[in-house]
Scaffold this motif. Structure first.
Motif, short mmCIF file in Angstrom:
data_model
loop_
_atom_site.label_atom_id
_atom_site.label_comp_id
_atom_site.label_asym_id
_atom_site.label_seq_id
_atom_site.Cartn_x
_atom_site.Cartn_y
_atom_site.Cartn_z
N MET B 206 6.79 -15.82 -0.66
CA MET B 206 5.35 -15.55 -0.82
C MET B 206 5.10 -14.08 -1.14
SD MET B 206 4.34 -18.48 -0.84
CE MET B 206 2.76 -17.90 -1.47
N ALA B 207 5.86 -13.21 -0.49
CA ALA B 207 5.72 -11.77 -0.79
C ALA B 207 6.15 -11.50 -2.22
CB ALA B 207 6.54 -10.94 0.19
N THR B 208 7.20 -12.20 -2.66
CA THR B 208 7.68 -12.02 -4.03
C THR B 208 6.61 -12.49 -5.02
OG1 THR B 208 9.95 -12.37 -3.30
CG2 THR B 208 9.53 -12.66 -5.65
N TYR B 209 6.02 -13.63 -4.74
CA TYR B 209 4.95 -14.14 -5.62
C TYR B 209 3.81 -13.13 -5.69
CZ TYR B 209 1.33 -17.11 -7.63
OH TYR B 209 0.34 -17.61 -8.45
N ALA B 210 3.39 -12.64 -4.51
CA ALA B 210 2.27 -11.70 -4.48
C ALA B 210 2.63 -10.44 -5.29
CB ALA B 210 1.94 -11.33 -3.03
N TYR B 211 3.83 -9.95 -5.10
CA TYR B 211 4.24 -8.74 -5.82
C TYR B 211 4.24 -8.97 -7.35
CZ TYR B 211 6.81 -4.80 -7.55
OH TYR B 211 7.15 -3.69 -8.28
N LEU B 212 4.87 -10.06 -7.75
CA LEU B 212 5.01 -10.33 -9.19
C LEU B 212 3.66 -10.61 -9.86
CD1 LEU B 212 8.24 -12.54 -9.17
CD2 LEU B 212 8.05 -10.15 -9.93
N ASN B 213 2.68 -11.03 -9.07
CA ASN B 213 1.37 -11.33 -9.64
C ASN B 213 0.36 -10.22 -9.40
OD1 ASN B 213 1.32 -14.23 -10.84
ND2 ASN B 213 2.64 -14.30 -9.05
N GLY B 214 0.86 -9.07 -8.99
CA GLY B 214 -0.01 -7.90 -8.83
C GLY B 214 -1.07 -8.08 -7.76
N ILE B 215 -0.78 -8.87 -6.74
CA ILE B 215 -1.76 -9.09 -5.67
C ILE B 215 -1.66 -7.95 -4.66
CG2 ILE B 215 -2.42 -10.62 -3.76
CD1 ILE B 215 -1.44 -12.98 -5.50
#
Ligand code: SF4
Ligand code: ZN
Ligand code: ZN
Lengths: 94, 320
Positions: B206-215
Protein backbone atom coordinates in the motif's frame (compact mmCIF):
# COMPACT_ATOMS: atom_id res chain seq x y z
CA UNK A 1 45.36 -2.60 -11.21
CA UNK A 2 43.10 -1.13 -8.52
CA UNK A 3 44.72 0.97 -5.84
CA UNK A 4 42.17 -0.20 -3.35
CA UNK A 5 44.48 -2.44 -1.37
CA UNK A 6 46.05 0.52 0.41
CA UNK A 7 42.73 2.17 1.26
CA UNK A 8 40.78 2.58 4.43
CA UNK A 9 40.45 -0.76 6.18
CA UNK A 10 36.76 0.01 6.87
CA UNK A 11 36.03 -0.26 3.23
CA UNK A 12 34.23 -3.44 2.16
CA UNK A 13 35.62 -5.78 -0.42
CA UNK A 14 32.99 -4.93 -3.00
CA UNK A 15 33.70 -1.22 -2.60
CA UNK A 16 37.38 -1.80 -3.18
CA UNK A 17 36.58 -3.57 -6.42
CA UNK A 18 34.08 -1.07 -7.76
CA UNK A 19 35.32 2.27 -6.49
CA UNK A 20 39.07 1.96 -6.67
CA UNK A 21 39.90 5.67 -6.80
CA UNK A 22 37.96 6.78 -3.76
CA UNK A 23 40.31 7.65 -0.90
CA UNK A 24 37.85 7.27 1.94
CA UNK A 25 34.43 5.72 1.71
CA UNK A 26 31.74 8.40 1.48
CA UNK A 27 29.22 8.13 4.28
CA UNK A 28 25.60 7.68 3.27
CA UNK A 29 23.17 10.40 4.27
CA UNK A 30 19.93 8.92 5.47
CA UNK A 31 16.62 10.64 6.15
CA UNK A 32 13.97 8.88 8.24
CA UNK A 33 10.68 10.24 6.93
CA UNK A 34 8.73 9.14 9.98
CA UNK A 35 10.88 10.67 12.69
CA UNK A 36 12.30 13.50 10.57
CA UNK A 37 15.84 12.49 11.62
CA UNK A 38 18.83 12.94 9.35
CA UNK A 39 21.83 10.73 9.98
CA UNK A 40 25.02 9.54 8.36
CA UNK A 41 26.09 5.94 8.23
CA UNK A 42 29.32 4.40 6.94
CA UNK A 43 29.36 3.77 3.23
CA UNK A 44 27.30 0.81 2.11
CA UNK A 45 27.20 -0.27 -1.46
CA UNK A 46 23.78 -1.83 -1.51
CA UNK A 47 20.41 -1.14 0.04
CA UNK A 48 20.44 -4.54 1.77
CA UNK A 49 23.66 -3.73 3.66
CA UNK A 50 22.42 -0.25 4.54
CA UNK A 51 19.27 -1.75 6.05
CA UNK A 52 21.34 -4.33 7.87
CA UNK A 53 23.53 -1.56 9.27
CA UNK A 54 20.41 0.28 10.46
CA UNK A 55 18.79 -2.91 11.78
CA UNK A 56 15.72 -2.51 9.56
CA UNK A 57 13.65 -5.26 7.94
CA UNK A 58 13.28 -4.43 4.24
CA UNK A 59 9.59 -5.36 4.33
CA UNK A 60 8.84 -2.59 6.81
CA UNK A 61 10.16 0.38 4.83
CA UNK A 62 10.30 1.99 1.42
CA UNK A 63 13.78 3.04 0.39
CA UNK A 64 13.81 6.04 -1.91
CA UNK A 65 16.63 7.82 -3.67
CA UNK A 66 16.39 10.43 -6.42
CA UNK A 67 12.61 9.98 -6.69
CA UNK A 68 12.91 6.23 -7.27
CA UNK A 69 12.14 3.21 -5.15
CA UNK A 70 15.14 1.02 -4.44
CA UNK A 71 15.13 -2.73 -3.90
CA UNK A 72 17.45 -4.49 -1.42
CA UNK A 73 19.78 -5.57 -4.22
CA UNK A 74 20.07 -2.06 -5.74
CA UNK A 75 23.23 0.04 -5.34
CA UNK A 76 23.22 3.32 -3.46
CA UNK A 77 24.57 6.50 -4.98
CA UNK A 78 26.45 8.10 -2.05
CA UNK A 79 26.08 11.58 -3.56
CA UNK A 80 22.37 11.63 -2.74
CA UNK A 81 20.43 11.27 0.47
CA UNK A 82 18.49 8.05 0.98
CA UNK A 83 14.97 8.35 2.35
CA UNK A 84 13.82 5.54 4.61
CA UNK A 85 10.05 5.60 4.88
CA UNK A 86 8.58 3.21 7.47
CA UNK A 87 5.31 1.66 6.38
CA UNK A 88 4.03 0.05 9.57
CA UNK A 89 1.20 1.80 11.34
CA UNK A 90 -0.59 0.80 14.49
CA UNK A 91 -3.60 1.36 16.64
CA UNK A 92 -6.51 -0.96 17.14
CA UNK A 93 -9.33 1.51 16.68
CA UNK A 94 -8.62 2.46 13.08
CA UNK B 1 16.15 -7.30 -10.15
CA UNK B 2 13.79 -7.25 -13.11
CA UNK B 3 10.03 -7.31 -13.35
CA UNK B 4 8.84 -10.90 -13.58
CA UNK B 5 6.23 -9.92 -16.16
CA UNK B 6 7.88 -7.51 -18.62
CA UNK B 7 11.58 -7.73 -17.60
CA UNK B 8 11.95 -3.95 -17.09
CA UNK B 9 13.72 -2.84 -13.91
CA UNK B 10 11.62 -3.82 -10.89
CA UNK B 11 10.63 -1.17 -8.35
CA UNK B 12 9.22 -3.55 -5.77
CA UNK B 13 9.68 -7.16 -4.73
CA UNK B 14 6.98 -9.30 -3.16
CA UNK B 15 8.71 -12.15 -1.35
CA UNK B 16 5.52 -14.01 -0.41
CA UNK B 17 4.66 -14.37 -4.09
CA UNK B 18 8.31 -14.83 -4.97
CA UNK B 19 8.01 -12.06 -7.53
CA UNK B 20 8.99 -8.50 -8.41
CA UNK B 21 7.28 -5.86 -10.53
CA UNK B 22 7.95 -2.65 -12.43
CA UNK B 23 5.59 0.24 -11.67
CA UNK B 24 3.06 -0.61 -14.39
CA UNK B 25 2.91 -4.33 -13.67
CA UNK B 26 2.68 -3.61 -9.93
CA UNK B 27 -0.31 -1.38 -10.58
CA UNK B 28 -2.03 -4.15 -12.56
CA UNK B 29 -1.23 -6.67 -9.81
CA UNK B 30 -2.59 -4.45 -7.05
CA UNK B 31 -5.79 -3.52 -8.89
CA UNK B 32 -6.36 -7.23 -9.67
CA UNK B 33 -5.96 -8.10 -5.98
CA UNK B 34 -8.53 -5.49 -4.96
CA UNK B 35 -10.99 -6.55 -7.69
CA UNK B 36 -10.57 -10.16 -6.63
CA UNK B 37 -11.25 -9.32 -2.97
CA UNK B 38 -14.33 -7.24 -3.80
CA UNK B 39 -15.69 -10.06 -5.95
CA UNK B 40 -14.83 -12.95 -3.65
CA UNK B 41 -16.39 -11.38 -0.57
CA UNK B 42 -19.25 -9.74 -2.51
CA UNK B 43 -18.40 -6.41 -0.98
CA UNK B 44 -20.55 -4.14 -3.12
CA UNK B 45 -23.96 -4.25 -4.77
CA UNK B 46 -24.31 -2.53 -8.15
CA UNK B 47 -25.90 0.71 -6.87
CA UNK B 48 -24.09 0.95 -3.56
CA UNK B 49 -23.04 4.34 -2.30
CA UNK B 50 -19.90 3.97 -0.23
CA UNK B 51 -18.77 5.90 2.81
CA UNK B 52 -14.99 5.64 3.06
CA UNK B 53 -13.29 6.23 6.39
CA UNK B 54 -10.25 8.38 5.55
CA UNK B 55 -7.55 9.01 8.12
CA UNK B 56 -5.03 10.75 5.86
CA UNK B 57 -2.70 7.73 5.99
CA UNK B 58 -1.48 5.68 3.04
CA UNK B 59 -4.13 2.96 3.15
CA UNK B 60 -7.27 5.06 3.22
CA UNK B 61 -6.07 7.63 0.68
CA UNK B 62 -4.87 4.86 -1.63
CA UNK B 63 -8.18 3.03 -1.23
CA UNK B 64 -10.04 6.21 -2.14
CA UNK B 65 -7.98 6.44 -5.31
CA UNK B 66 -8.52 2.75 -6.11
CA UNK B 67 -12.29 2.71 -5.53
CA UNK B 68 -12.63 5.82 -7.67
CA UNK B 69 -10.65 4.14 -10.44
CA UNK B 70 -13.09 1.24 -10.16
CA UNK B 71 -15.86 3.81 -10.83
CA UNK B 72 -17.59 3.29 -7.51
CA UNK B 73 -19.58 6.04 -5.78
CA UNK B 74 -17.41 7.09 -2.83
CA UNK B 75 -17.88 9.76 -0.19
CA UNK B 76 -14.89 10.33 2.10
CA UNK B 77 -15.34 10.86 5.83
CA UNK B 78 -12.53 12.18 7.99
CA UNK B 79 -12.70 12.50 11.76
CA UNK B 80 -10.33 15.07 13.23
CA UNK B 81 -9.18 13.51 16.51
CA UNK B 82 -7.69 16.68 17.96
CA UNK B 83 -4.29 15.07 18.55
CA UNK B 84 -2.26 18.28 18.20
CA UNK B 85 0.04 18.56 15.21
CA UNK B 86 -0.64 14.99 14.06
CA UNK B 87 -4.36 15.62 13.56
CA UNK B 88 -3.77 19.00 11.94
CA UNK B 89 -1.52 17.36 9.39
CA UNK B 90 -3.93 14.44 8.84
CA UNK B 91 -6.91 16.72 8.24
CA UNK B 92 -4.96 19.03 5.98
CA UNK B 93 -3.53 16.22 3.86
CA UNK B 94 -6.95 14.62 3.54
CA UNK B 95 -8.53 17.91 2.49
CA UNK B 96 -5.82 18.70 -0.04
CA UNK B 97 -6.00 15.17 -1.49
CA UNK B 98 -9.78 15.45 -1.92
CA UNK B 99 -9.68 18.98 -3.31
CA UNK B 100 -6.99 18.23 -5.87
CA UNK B 101 -8.92 15.26 -7.19
CA UNK B 102 -12.38 16.70 -6.86
CA UNK B 103 -13.46 13.97 -4.42
CA UNK B 104 -16.32 14.59 -2.00
CA UNK B 105 -15.31 14.75 1.66
CA UNK B 106 -17.00 15.30 5.02
CA UNK B 107 -14.84 16.38 7.95
CA UNK B 108 -16.06 16.21 11.53
CA UNK B 109 -14.21 16.93 14.76
CA UNK B 110 -14.29 14.60 17.72
CA UNK B 111 -14.16 17.65 19.98
CA UNK B 112 -17.48 18.97 18.65
CA UNK B 113 -19.09 15.54 18.62
CA UNK B 114 -17.88 14.09 21.91
CA UNK B 115 -17.09 17.25 23.82
CA UNK B 116 -13.31 16.82 23.99
CA UNK B 117 -10.25 15.93 21.94
CA UNK B 118 -9.09 12.30 21.95
CA UNK B 119 -6.19 12.86 24.39
CA UNK B 120 -8.60 14.55 26.81
CA UNK B 121 -11.20 11.79 26.39
CA UNK B 122 -8.58 9.12 27.06
CA UNK B 123 -7.25 10.97 30.07
CA UNK B 124 -10.57 11.78 31.67
CA UNK B 125 -12.27 8.44 31.04
CA UNK B 126 -9.14 6.34 31.77
CA UNK B 127 -9.79 4.44 28.57
CA UNK B 128 -6.86 3.41 26.35
CA UNK B 129 -6.75 6.04 23.57
CA UNK B 130 -7.23 3.47 20.79
CA UNK B 131 -10.31 2.10 22.51
CA UNK B 132 -11.91 5.56 22.87
CA UNK B 133 -10.89 6.29 19.29
CA UNK B 134 -12.43 3.07 17.96
CA UNK B 135 -15.64 3.56 19.90
CA UNK B 136 -16.05 7.14 18.63
CA UNK B 137 -15.25 6.19 15.06
CA UNK B 138 -17.73 3.28 15.01
CA UNK B 139 -20.46 5.58 16.25
CA UNK B 140 -19.70 8.55 14.03
CA UNK B 141 -19.07 6.50 10.87
CA UNK B 142 -22.39 4.78 11.31
CA UNK B 143 -24.15 8.06 11.95
CA UNK B 144 -22.58 9.67 8.89
CA UNK B 145 -23.54 6.70 6.73
CA UNK B 146 -27.18 7.13 7.74
CA UNK B 147 -27.08 10.91 7.37
CA UNK B 148 -25.59 10.75 3.89
CA UNK B 149 -27.58 7.74 2.73
CA UNK B 150 -24.62 5.40 2.29
CA UNK B 151 -25.15 1.64 2.22
CA UNK B 152 -21.66 0.48 3.02
CA UNK B 153 -18.65 1.63 5.02
CA UNK B 154 -15.24 0.85 3.52
CA UNK B 155 -12.03 1.02 5.55
CA UNK B 156 -8.38 0.76 4.54
CA UNK B 157 -7.42 -2.19 6.73
CA UNK B 158 -4.65 -4.13 5.02
CA UNK B 159 -3.29 -7.67 5.38
CA UNK B 160 -0.90 -6.67 8.18
CA UNK B 161 -3.72 -5.00 10.11
CA UNK B 162 -5.96 -8.02 9.78
CA UNK B 163 -3.30 -10.67 10.48
CA UNK B 164 -2.00 -8.81 13.55
CA UNK B 165 -5.51 -8.32 14.86
CA UNK B 166 -6.21 -11.99 14.30
CA UNK B 167 -3.08 -12.93 16.21
CA UNK B 168 -4.12 -10.73 19.13
CA UNK B 169 -7.66 -12.14 19.12
CA UNK B 170 -6.40 -15.72 19.06
CA UNK B 171 -3.79 -15.15 21.77
CA UNK B 172 -6.57 -13.92 24.04
CA UNK B 173 -9.30 -16.19 22.65
CA UNK B 174 -11.61 -13.33 21.92
CA UNK B 175 -14.36 -15.50 20.44
CA UNK B 176 -16.75 -12.58 19.97
CA UNK B 177 -14.16 -10.61 17.99
CA UNK B 178 -13.03 -13.67 16.04
CA UNK B 179 -16.58 -14.26 14.91
CA UNK B 180 -16.69 -10.73 13.53
CA UNK B 181 -13.25 -10.59 12.01
CA UNK B 182 -14.53 -10.87 8.46
CA UNK B 183 -13.63 -8.76 5.43
CA UNK B 184 -17.32 -8.09 4.79
CA UNK B 185 -19.79 -7.77 7.65
CA UNK B 186 -23.45 -7.56 6.67
CA UNK B 187 -25.69 -4.73 7.84
CA UNK B 188 -27.62 -5.63 10.94
CA UNK B 189 -29.81 -3.95 13.49
CA UNK B 190 -29.29 -0.46 12.05
CA UNK B 191 -25.51 -0.90 11.75
CA UNK B 192 -24.20 -0.33 8.27
CA UNK B 193 -22.45 -3.04 6.18
CA UNK B 194 -18.65 -2.90 6.52
CA UNK B 195 -15.97 -3.96 4.05
CA UNK B 196 -12.17 -4.09 3.90
CA UNK B 197 -11.11 -4.25 0.26
CA UNK B 198 -7.36 -4.12 1.00
CA UNK B 199 -7.15 -7.28 3.07
CA UNK B 200 -4.96 -9.07 0.48
CA UNK B 201 -2.32 -6.35 0.37
CA UNK B 202 0.48 -5.63 2.82
CA UNK B 203 1.43 -2.30 4.33
CA UNK B 204 4.47 -2.23 2.10
CA UNK B 205 2.38 -2.79 -1.01
CA UNK B 206 0.00 0.00 0.00
CA UNK B 207 2.87 2.37 0.74
CA UNK B 208 4.36 1.47 -2.63
CA UNK B 209 1.06 2.18 -4.39
CA UNK B 210 0.73 5.52 -2.58
CA UNK B 211 4.30 6.49 -3.48
CA UNK B 212 4.02 5.49 -7.14
CA UNK B 213 0.75 7.40 -7.49
CA UNK B 214 2.06 10.59 -5.93
CA UNK B 215 -0.27 10.35 -2.93
CA UNK B 216 0.91 12.74 -0.23
CA UNK B 217 -0.09 10.95 2.95
CA UNK B 218 0.74 11.33 6.64
CA UNK B 219 3.90 9.33 7.19
CA UNK B 220 4.38 9.98 10.89
CA UNK B 221 2.75 7.63 13.36
CA UNK B 222 -0.20 8.58 15.53
CA UNK B 223 1.41 9.60 18.85
CA UNK B 224 -1.28 7.70 20.76
CA UNK B 225 -0.19 4.42 19.17
CA UNK B 226 3.11 4.36 21.08
CA UNK B 227 2.22 1.31 23.09
CA UNK B 228 -0.40 -0.08 20.79
CA UNK B 229 -0.17 -3.87 21.03
CA UNK B 230 -0.93 -4.13 17.36
CA UNK B 231 2.50 -2.83 16.37
CA UNK B 232 4.10 -5.50 18.53
CA UNK B 233 2.03 -8.24 16.87
CA UNK B 234 2.92 -6.84 13.46
CA UNK B 235 6.58 -7.05 14.33
CA UNK B 236 6.25 -10.66 15.43
CA UNK B 237 4.46 -11.56 12.21
CA UNK B 238 7.08 -9.75 10.15
CA UNK B 239 9.84 -11.70 11.90
CA UNK B 240 8.05 -14.96 11.05
CA UNK B 241 7.41 -13.74 7.52
CA UNK B 242 11.10 -13.08 7.01
CA UNK B 243 11.93 -16.68 7.83
CA UNK B 244 8.99 -18.08 5.97
CA UNK B 245 7.48 -15.76 3.34
CA UNK B 246 3.76 -16.21 2.85
CA UNK B 247 2.98 -17.22 6.43
CA UNK B 248 1.09 -14.02 7.22
CA UNK B 249 -1.27 -14.43 4.29
CA UNK B 250 -1.63 -18.17 4.94
CA UNK B 251 -2.45 -17.49 8.58
CA UNK B 252 -5.12 -14.89 7.85
CA UNK B 253 -6.75 -16.53 4.81
CA UNK B 254 -6.52 -19.92 6.51
CA UNK B 255 -8.55 -18.41 9.32
CA UNK B 256 -11.12 -17.01 6.89
CA UNK B 257 -11.46 -20.46 5.28
CA UNK B 258 -12.18 -22.02 8.66
CA UNK B 259 -13.91 -19.18 10.46
CA UNK B 260 -17.46 -20.18 9.54
CA UNK B 261 -16.88 -23.59 11.07
CA UNK B 262 -14.81 -22.52 14.06
CA UNK B 263 -16.38 -19.16 14.89
CA UNK B 264 -19.68 -19.06 13.03
CA UNK B 265 -21.01 -15.57 12.53
CA UNK B 266 -24.52 -15.42 13.91
CA UNK B 267 -26.08 -12.10 12.98
CA UNK B 268 -29.47 -12.82 14.52
CA UNK B 269 -27.86 -13.57 17.90
CA UNK B 270 -26.01 -10.32 18.22
CA UNK B 271 -27.60 -7.25 16.58
CA UNK B 272 -28.33 -4.31 18.82
CA UNK B 273 -32.02 -4.42 19.52
CA UNK B 274 -32.46 -1.04 21.17
CA UNK B 275 -32.22 2.55 20.04
CA UNK B 276 -30.15 4.91 22.12
CA UNK B 277 -32.40 7.24 24.04
CA UNK B 278 -30.10 10.15 23.37
CA UNK B 279 -28.90 9.84 19.79
CA UNK B 280 -31.35 7.24 18.41
CA UNK B 281 -28.55 5.12 16.99
CA UNK B 282 -28.72 1.35 17.41
CA UNK B 283 -27.37 0.05 20.71
CA UNK B 284 -27.58 -2.82 23.17
CA UNK B 285 -28.80 -0.86 26.19
CA UNK B 286 -30.89 2.26 26.53
CA UNK B 287 -27.93 4.62 26.13
CA UNK B 288 -25.15 3.83 23.66
CA UNK B 289 -21.48 3.72 24.63
CA UNK B 290 -20.69 6.90 22.73
CA UNK B 291 -23.39 8.91 24.52
CA UNK B 292 -22.20 7.49 27.83
CA UNK B 293 -18.69 8.58 26.97
CA UNK B 294 -20.02 12.01 26.10
CA UNK B 295 -21.88 12.21 29.37
CA UNK B 296 -18.78 11.33 31.36
CA UNK B 297 -17.03 14.26 29.72
CA UNK B 298 -19.90 16.66 30.07
CA UNK B 299 -22.62 15.60 32.51
CA UNK B 300 -24.92 18.41 31.34
CA UNK B 301 -24.70 18.14 27.59
CA UNK B 302 -26.14 20.61 25.16
CA UNK B 303 -29.23 18.91 23.67
CA UNK B 304 -28.27 20.33 20.26
CA UNK B 305 -25.28 18.00 20.31
CA UNK B 306 -27.60 15.05 20.34
CA UNK B 307 -29.03 15.78 16.91
CA UNK B 308 -31.56 18.13 18.40
CA UNK B 309 -33.22 15.38 20.43
CA UNK B 310 -33.74 15.89 24.13
CA UNK B 311 -32.58 13.01 26.24
CA UNK B 312 -35.35 12.01 28.60
CA UNK B 313 -34.01 10.68 31.89
CA UNK B 314 -30.27 10.25 31.89
CA UNK B 315 -28.59 7.90 34.28
CA UNK B 316 -25.09 9.15 34.86
CA UNK B 317 -24.09 5.92 36.48
CA UNK B 318 -24.64 3.61 33.55
CA UNK B 319 -21.38 1.74 33.09
CA UNK B 320 -19.95 0.04 30.02
S1 SF4 C 1 -3.35 4.82 16.88
FE1 SF4 C 1 -5.12 4.61 18.22
S2 SF4 C 1 -5.64 6.70 18.74
FE2 SF4 C 1 -4.30 6.85 17.00
S3 SF4 C 1 -5.69 6.92 15.25
FE3 SF4 C 1 -5.14 4.77 15.56
S4 SF4 C 1 -6.74 3.95 16.85
FE4 SF4 C 1 -6.91 6.18 16.97
ZN1 ZN D 1 6.66 -5.06 -15.66
ZN1 ZN E 1 -26.28 7.40 21.74
Amino acid sequence: MPESKEQNPDETESVQENEPRRRAPTPIKVFNAQTGDHLEVPFQKRVSSLLLELGIDSETVLVIQKDSLLLPGDSIDPRFEVEIRPVISGGSGR
Amino acid sequence: MNCRVCKKKAVTAIPRHNTAFCADCFDRYLMDQVRKTIKEFRMFEPDDRILLAVSGGKDSLALWDILTRLELDVLGYHLDLGISEYSRESTEKTRIFAEKRGYRLIVEEIESEAGATLPVIAESTKRPPCSACGLSKRHLFNRAARQYDRQVLATGHNLDDEASRLLGNILHWQDGYLEKQLPALPAEGGLIRKVKPLNRLTEKEMATYAYLNGIDYVIRECPMSADAKQIFYKKILNDIEKESPGTKQFFYFGFLDRSQKMFPYSPEASPPSEKCRMCHQPCYTDICSFCRLRMKLSPFPDPEQFNGTHPDVISLHTED
